[in-house]
Design an enzyme around this catalytic site. Sequence first.
Site, mmCIF file in Angstrom:
data_model
loop_
_atom_site.group_PDB
_atom_site.id
_atom_site.type_symbol
_atom_site.label_atom_id
_atom_site.label_comp_id
_atom_site.label_asym_id
_atom_site.label_seq_id
_atom_site.Cartn_x
_atom_site.Cartn_y
_atom_site.Cartn_z
ATOM 1 N NE ARG A 127 -2.219 11.243 11.709
ATOM 2 C CZ ARG A 127 -3.042 10.180 11.695
ATOM 3 N NH1 ARG A 127 -2.545 8.964 11.535
ATOM 4 N NH2 ARG A 127 -4.328 10.312 11.845
ATOM 5 C CG ASP A 128 2.724 8.572 9.190
ATOM 6 O OD1 ASP A 128 2.264 9.131 10.194
ATOM 7 O OD2 ASP A 128 2.541 7.364 8.951
ATOM 8 C CB THR A 153 8.612 4.860 13.363
ATOM 9 O OG1 THR A 153 8.320 5.762 14.441
ATOM 10 C CG2 THR A 153 10.031 4.389 13.523
ATOM 11 N N GLY A 154 7.667 7.799 12.485
ATOM 12 C CA GLY A 154 7.815 9.229 12.688
ATOM 13 C C GLY A 154 8.662 9.575 13.890
ATOM 14 C CE LYS A 173 0.089 -0.919 15.394
ATOM 15 N NZ LYS A 173 1.093 -0.763 14.351
ATOM 16 N NE ARG A 204 -0.536 -0.107 4.937
ATOM 17 C CZ ARG A 204 -0.769 0.790 5.871
ATOM 18 N NH1 ARG A 204 -1.690 1.690 5.704
ATOM 19 N NH2 ARG A 204 -0.074 0.787 6.978
ATOM 20 C CG HIS A 207 5.249 9.738 15.893
ATOM 21 N ND1 HIS A 207 4.890 9.526 14.578
ATOM 22 C CD2 HIS A 207 5.184 11.065 16.062
ATOM 23 C CE1 HIS A 207 4.631 10.689 14.001
ATOM 24 N NE2 HIS A 207 4.803 11.625 14.888
ATOM 25 C CD1 TRP A 209 0.596 11.291 15.077
ATOM 26 C CD2 TRP A 209 -0.031 10.232 16.954
ATOM 27 N NE1 TRP A 209 1.526 10.312 15.344
ATOM 28 C CE2 TRP A 209 1.175 9.655 16.493
ATOM 29 C CE3 TRP A 209 -0.617 9.722 18.114
ATOM 30 C CZ2 TRP A 209 1.799 8.602 17.158
ATOM 31 C CZ3 TRP A 209 0.004 8.679 18.777
ATOM 32 C CH2 TRP A 209 1.202 8.139 18.295
ATOM 33 C CG ASP A 248 -4.000 5.925 12.479
ATOM 34 O OD1 ASP A 248 -4.485 6.958 12.012
ATOM 35 O OD2 ASP A 248 -2.955 5.396 12.055
#
Length: 797
Positions: A351-352, A707-708, A634, A345, A642, A490, A492
């Site tokens: 945002r990232d 990862t941010g 998570k 995908r 992040h 932010w 999700d």
Amino acid sequence: MRYGYFDDAAREYVIDRVDVPFSMTNYLGTQRMGAVISHNAGGYCWLDSPQYHRITRFRPNGVPMDFPGHYVYLRDDDTGKAWSVSWQPTGVSLNAAKYVCRHGLSYSVYECAYAGIAASQTLFIPRETGDADPVEIFDVRIQNTSEQTRRISVTGYVEFSFHNIDIDNQNFQMSLYCAGSFMENDAAICELHYEPDSFQFFAGSFTPDGWEGTREAFIGPYRTERNPIGVETGVLTGSHENGGNPVGALQKKLVLRPGESARLLFYLGTGRGDAAEDARRRYDFEGTDRAFAELKQFWDEKLGALTVKTPHANMNRSLNIWNLYQSEINVLFSRFSSFIEVGGRTGLGFRDTAQDAMCIPHAEPEGCKLRILQLLNGVTSTGYGLHLFDPAWFEGKDEEKEWSPTVIPTAEGAKHVHGLKDACADDALWLIPAIVEYARETGDVELFDIVLPYADGGEASVWDHMRRILDFSYSQVGSHGVTKGLRADWNDCLNLGGGESAMVQFLLIWATEHFLDAARATGRAEEAARYAPKLDAMKAIGQTTLWDGQWFLRGFTADGRAIGSHESEQGKVHLESNAWAVASGAATRAQGIQAMDAVDEWLYTPYGLMLNAPSFTVRDDGVGFITRVYPGIKENGAVFSHPNPWAWVAECRLGRGSRAMKYYDALLPENQNDIMEIRQAEPYTYCQFIMGQDHAAHGRARHPFMTGSAGWAYFAATRYMLGVRPEFDRLTVDPCIPAEWDGFEVTRRWRGATYDIVVENPEHVEKGVRRIEVDGAPVACVPVFDGGRHALRVVMG
Ligand code: GLC
């Protein structure tokens, strides 16, 4: 326990125990072609898109792990003994063989010593200028370290993928019958016959003594890459076929006298025989050495934009090498190519990408600008951003990638634009600070005047795009006067049933401050009159409605329940709302201290700050998906990396340098090199999350590289902890450090000049600057110089 060590002089992480029970990955490529590759040479590569132009195959989450890869096999033609230059795939006993992997910046080296033969394999993708097609090079060296003359077969091997990864994984009626192999110009060619003029090649710098073009012939039935029949017997049969599973296996037979060495190059690229010839010509031994040196120079140059020398060795190692490297990889490859994200995908997560682009414009101005412009294409005229989109949609490249006899209707233009119901309230807001940071870094304020289309039609200047985003955000307010979270903010998984989000409220405040700063710097005084009152109103609501007495609420569900309240049983304290209340400047100082103390009390662990505590255990869709996520994993109570740097920024705003450092240290991957049995992930990249206290594997890190936290850790550490911040008209140096530090040094390139900054901390404070000297003379602030080298002395106190 540890599996490796940092070689800072070489800028490498050296894995000297290769039987790591998880993959330690690295990335190759700095432009169009990329590869993700493990410490055992397992992995895959792509051109432009890991979803639509995959070059080599990978069996993700497979058994054995990390298969297949970009391998080189060796065989002793006298004894029949076979092994590989990387420990896997053959996996010979480590009692008999010595294996090492060195992950460097955009290259990896595999070394082995076994059965009297020393060998190494360096994988890298040279940087190209102009429109030359990129190639991946396997630079292989073999030395006979024994006393006898040795006959050794060397076989390079790759398994080709169907370009479209979804088809490759699911639609075998297509992938198996339209991909074929043949030999041309001594190169193994993979053809995708349905795609017009579509070829990949695998070639050597030598005339092969044998080759295979089909997987079935090379590996053999009931075997794996561990023991291919072609390697076991030393005989490659020249198989090729229209249809099937094309591979490239190229064999060279060597005779090496005692002490003698040989060097062989393999090339993996796009095109057929002539392209392979071209690769051989451009990358002979000398060309390869030059390309490798250029790659090193490329990174020298990049890393040279900001270097630090602090009393904290791992912070230096991270900021000077690995943290910036990781941040660059995110800007370059976005998020969908790793061993976790296997490319199905691709596109840009709004945002990232915006946050990635915000954090490193000093080292990657062009890449960040490109991402910013691409994201601007994804802003709707309503003012929200497309949550996940492919920039190709807006570049007219839509049809190119889907060419196949299986008719998949393609969406066009505005059909890609999703409605408000799928909009996340934070997405577009991140773009404002990204644009403004870019302008502060480069001085390129003309960017604001560029006119661009909206995703759904119409056009406006970049400045007006920013206004549209703000206007939309200020209009999306719920019954408490707090901004709505919409689909999610932010986080999700914290959907609030479409309720109100404190995080978005504070982010809006922060974005507005950036916007107003840019307005002041570019003579747009009228914007202050327009937005300052709205900003003040938002701040007031933040300090009252969102203040729960001890800390900040996380928001309100659509049915009016307060989330993250001292009265909540689960999810009492949340990191995002508290950190942002302070980082945005919305909280009063007293609130800030109290809120961040609550963060320390409830969320701190030795591996970083958890996102929320206690974790949710009772499913409640009014709160969101978060309540369905396992506790400690998570978004539900993990140490989500992040948002950790947001707390460092908040602590720096409060002037608590030791506290910021405590959090920095807890998350810092380099600090965990000796506890790999707990971390179970690369010690040179931030991971997306670390299992929280409510999980049995507390401390285990997952999702490296993509990862941010990379960009944010870099941004927060350099701009807030070390405090070196470019502004429109000055360079601010405003550190917030542990009191015991005597000082530190930073070299920073900015708008063509170089600043050698020496910070002294004679009174051992955590924050505060009492004197700044530029080139020996005291100044009130550090001006923008046109060029040259300038010495800055900053005395804290
Ligand atoms: C993942 C997503 C990111 C999101 C975060 C928290 O990292 O890529 O967009 O903000 O999870 O949900």
